[in-house]
Write a protein that holds these residues in place. Structure first.
Motif, PDB file in Angstrom:
ATOM      1  N   VAL A   1      55.225  44.473  36.630  1.00 17.58           N
ATOM      2  CA  VAL A   1      54.666  44.507  37.786  1.00 17.58           C
ATOM      3  C   VAL A   1      53.702  43.255  37.952  1.00 17.58           C
ATOM      4  O   VAL A   1      53.613  42.690  38.967  1.00 17.58           O
ATOM      5  N   LEU A   2      52.724  42.968  36.882  1.00 18.99           N
ATOM      6  CA  LEU A   2      52.060  42.047  36.928  1.00 18.99           C
ATOM      7  C   LEU A   2      52.574  40.399  37.127  1.00 18.99           C
ATOM      8  O   LEU A   2      52.276  39.700  37.702  1.00 18.99           O
TER       9      LEU A   2
ATOM     10  N   GLN B   1      44.764  47.368  37.244  1.00 22.99           N
ATOM     11  CA  GLN B   1      44.396  46.133  36.542  1.00 22.99           C
ATOM     12  C   GLN B   1      44.483  44.992  37.710  1.00 22.99           C
ATOM     13  O   GLN B   1      43.638  43.954  37.571  1.00 22.99           O
ATOM     14  N   LEU B   2      45.132  45.290  38.722  1.00 19.74           N
ATOM     15  CA  LEU B   2      45.100  44.060  39.990  1.00 19.74           C
ATOM     16  C   LEU B   2      43.844  44.677  40.922  1.00 19.74           C
ATOM     17  O   LEU B   2      43.823  43.854  41.935  1.00 19.74           O
ATOM     18  N   GLY B   3      43.266  45.647  40.570  1.00 13.53           N
ATOM     19  CA  GLY B   3      42.065  46.099  41.388  1.00 13.53           C
ATOM     20  C   GLY B   3      42.035  46.867  42.566  1.00 13.53           C
ATOM     21  O   GLY B   3      41.460  46.784  43.597  1.00 13.53           O
ATOM     22  N   LEU B   4      43.539  47.449  42.592  1.00 14.49           N
ATOM     23  CA  LEU B   4      43.661  47.960  44.001  1.00 14.49           C
ATOM     24  C   LEU B   4      43.205  49.825  44.071  1.00 14.49           C
ATOM     25  O   LEU B   4      43.291  50.231  42.800  1.00 14.49           O
TER      26      LEU B   4
ATOM     27  N   MET C   1      47.670  56.219  44.568  1.00 16.02           N
ATOM     28  CA  MET C   1      48.012  54.916  43.917  1.00 16.02           C
ATOM     29  C   MET C   1      48.205  54.092  45.383  1.00 16.02           C
ATOM     30  O   MET C   1      48.799  54.625  46.311  1.00 16.02           O
ATOM     31  N   THR C   2      47.655  52.937  45.034  1.00 16.07           N
ATOM     32  CA  THR C   2      47.670  52.067  46.276  1.00 16.07           C
ATOM     33  C   THR C   2      48.863  50.913  46.153  1.00 16.07           C
ATOM     34  O   THR C   2      49.092  50.447  47.209  1.00 16.07           O
ATOM     35  N   LEU C   3      49.746  50.885  45.043  1.00 13.39           N
ATOM     36  CA  LEU C   3      50.544  50.097  45.278  1.00 13.39           C
ATOM     37  C   LEU C   3      51.856  51.184  45.191  1.00 13.39           C
ATOM     38  O   LEU C   3      52.130  51.916  44.123  1.00 13.39           O
ATOM     39  N   PRO C   4      52.673  50.913  46.245  1.00  9.67           N
ATOM     40  CA  PRO C   4      53.815  51.903  46.281  1.00  9.67           C
ATOM     41  C   PRO C   4      54.842  52.062  45.522  1.00  9.67           C
ATOM     42  O   PRO C   4      55.236  50.794  45.091  1.00  9.67           O
TER      43      PRO C   4
END
Length: 354
Positions: free
Chosen positions: A300-301, A351-354, A1-4
Motif C-alpha cells: 500500500v505504501l 502510517q500515512l496519517g489517515l 478505516m479511512t483507506l477503503p
C-alpha cells in the motif's frame, strides 16, 4: 478505516455446497434442498467476512456456477462449444455459444444481493459480469434472423438492467468483472477487440448518472483459475490507456501478482483522472502463501508513492474461486488472505496519517 478496502468477489465454496451442486445437477436433490445449502453457505461467508474486520462484504458468489455465466441460468438457445479461454498451465474454459435470439438474461445479480442484504447490515458489494464478456457468446458466423447489431443492443439493455437493479436494491457498489480486457490483447494484439469492448461497456455506463457511476467500478486481472492465469504475459501498459477511458468511478487492479508492480503504478499515475479511485491488489489468490499484514502495508505504501491517497484503495487481485469447481484454494486460506488485506491496509493508513 479511512483507506477503503474491498473484496473482489468469489470465495471457495464449502464442501457441502460443492456436493450439492453435483447433486442438484444429477437430480439427486431438488432445488429447494439446494437453496437451503446456498443459504447456509452465504450466511457462513458473510459471518467470516465480518470476522476479518472487512468493512465491505459480498456473498462470495456462492450460488453462481461461475462469475461469468450466472445470467445464463435457464436461458434457451445455447450450445457448449463457444469461445475457448486458455490458461498458462494448459487447462481451458469454454464459454457457451448463442444459437438464437433474442438474448435475455435468465437470472440477475440482484437476486444474490437480496439474499445477502437480508442477513447483514454491512455495506454489500455486488459483482456483475461486464457486457463485453457476454458479447463473446455471439458466434463469428452470425445467427440467421438475429444480426449482431441487434444482439448487442439487447445485451446493453440487459447489462444496464443487471446493474440498475443492484444499485436500486441497496448495493454499496457494483463491480463489472472485466478480466477479458487484458485477455483481448492476447487474442488481438492490434487492440481492436479491446476498443470494441470498451465502447460496448461505455454504452452501458453512459445510461447512468455521474452519481451512479461513482458507485460503479471495473475489475481487471490476468485471470485466476486453478492457480493459473490467462494473460499475465500481456503488458499492463497496453491495457491502461483504454481502461481508464471507461466511464466508471472505481477501478480494481490486480497488482500483487505482477512481476514489476512499481512500473504498473507509474503507468497508472499517468492515466488516472480526478474523480477516479484505484483499488490496488495487495493479495494474490493464485499464490497459496498467505501474505502478512506487513507485506500488505508495504504494498500500500508503495502505491501511495504514485497514487494520491484520496484516490487509493486496496483489494484482492481477483476472486478466489471464480468457477465453482475450482478447489485450488481453500476457504480458510482465502479468508486468511482477506484478513491480511484488512489488517495491512489499516497499518498503512495509520502510517500515512489517515
Amino acid at each position: 478505516m479511512t483507506l477503503p478496502t474491498e473484496p473482489i468477489g468469489s470465495i471457495p465454496r464449502p464442501d457441502y455446497l460443492l456436493a450439492g451442486l453435483a447433486d442438484v445437477a444429477e437430480g439427486r436433490i431438488d432445488r429447494t434442498a439446494f437453496d437451503e445449502l446456498v443459504d447456509r453457505a452465504v450466511r457462513d461467508t458473510v459471518e467470516r467476512f465480518e470476522a476479518t474486520g472487512s468493512p465491505v462484504v459480498t456473498d462470495g458468489e456462492q450460488a453462481k456456477p461461475s462469475f461469468a455465466t450466472y445470467p445464463l441460468d435457464g436461458v434457451d438457445g445455447l450450445a457448449p462449444d463457444g469461445v475457448v479461454i486458455p490458461f498458462a498451465d494448459g487447462h481451458t474454459r469454454t464459454l457457451p455459444r448463442l444459437t438464437q435470439g433474442p438474448f435475455r438474461y435468465g437470472a440477475h445479480a440482484a437476486d444474490h444481493l437480496r439474499a445477502v442484504r437480508a442477513i447483514t447490515s454491512a455495506p454489500v458489494k455486488q459483482p456483475v459480469i461486464a457486457a463485453s464478456a457476454l458479447s463473446l457468446l455471439y458466434p463469428a458466423d452470425g445467427i440467421d434472423g438475429y444480426p449482431r447489431e441487434q444482439f448487442l443492443a439487447d445485451l446493453v439493455d440487459e447489462a444496464e438492467r443487471d446493474i440498475r437493479q443492484c444499485l436500486d436494491g441497496g448495493a454499496d457498489s457494483v463491480q463489472l468483472d472485466f478480466t477479458e480486457g487484458r485477455l483481448s490483447l492476447k487474442l488481438d494484439p492490434s487492440g481492436g477487440v479491446l476498443r470494441d469492448f470498451v465502447a460496448l461497456n461505455n454504452a452501458v455506463l453512459d445510461r447512468f448518472t455521474d452519481e451512479e457511476r461513482a458507485r460503479i467500478g471495473v475489475h481487471t486481472c490476468p485471470g485466476g483459475d486453478q492457480d493459473s492465469v490467462h494473460s499475465l504475459d500481456i503488458d499492463y501498459a497496453e491495457l491502461l490507456p483504454l481502461l481508464f477511458t471507461l466511464r466508471a468511478g472505481r477501478f480494481y487492479l490486480a497488482l500483487a501478482g505482477e512481476p514489476d508492480p512499481e512500473r504498473v503504478l507509474s503507468a497508472v499515475s499517468g492515466h488516472l483522472s480526478p474523480g477516479q479511485r484505484v483499488f490496488v491488489g495487495v493479495t494474490n489468490p493464485v499464490d497459496p502463501r498467505v501474505e502478512t499484514p506487513e507485506e500488505v502495508r508495504d504494498r500500500v505504501l508503495l502505491a501511495a508513492r504514485h497514487i494520491p491517497v484520496d484516490q487509493l484503495g486496496t483489494c484482492d487481485d481477483c476472486g478466489f474461486s471464480p468457477f465453482a469447481d475450482d478447489t485450488s484454494t481453500s476457504r480458510d486460506v482465502a479468508f486468511a488472505k482477506v484478513e491480511a488485506r484488512v489488517r495491512g491496509t489499516r497499518l498503512a493508513a495509520e502510517q500515512l496519517g489517515l
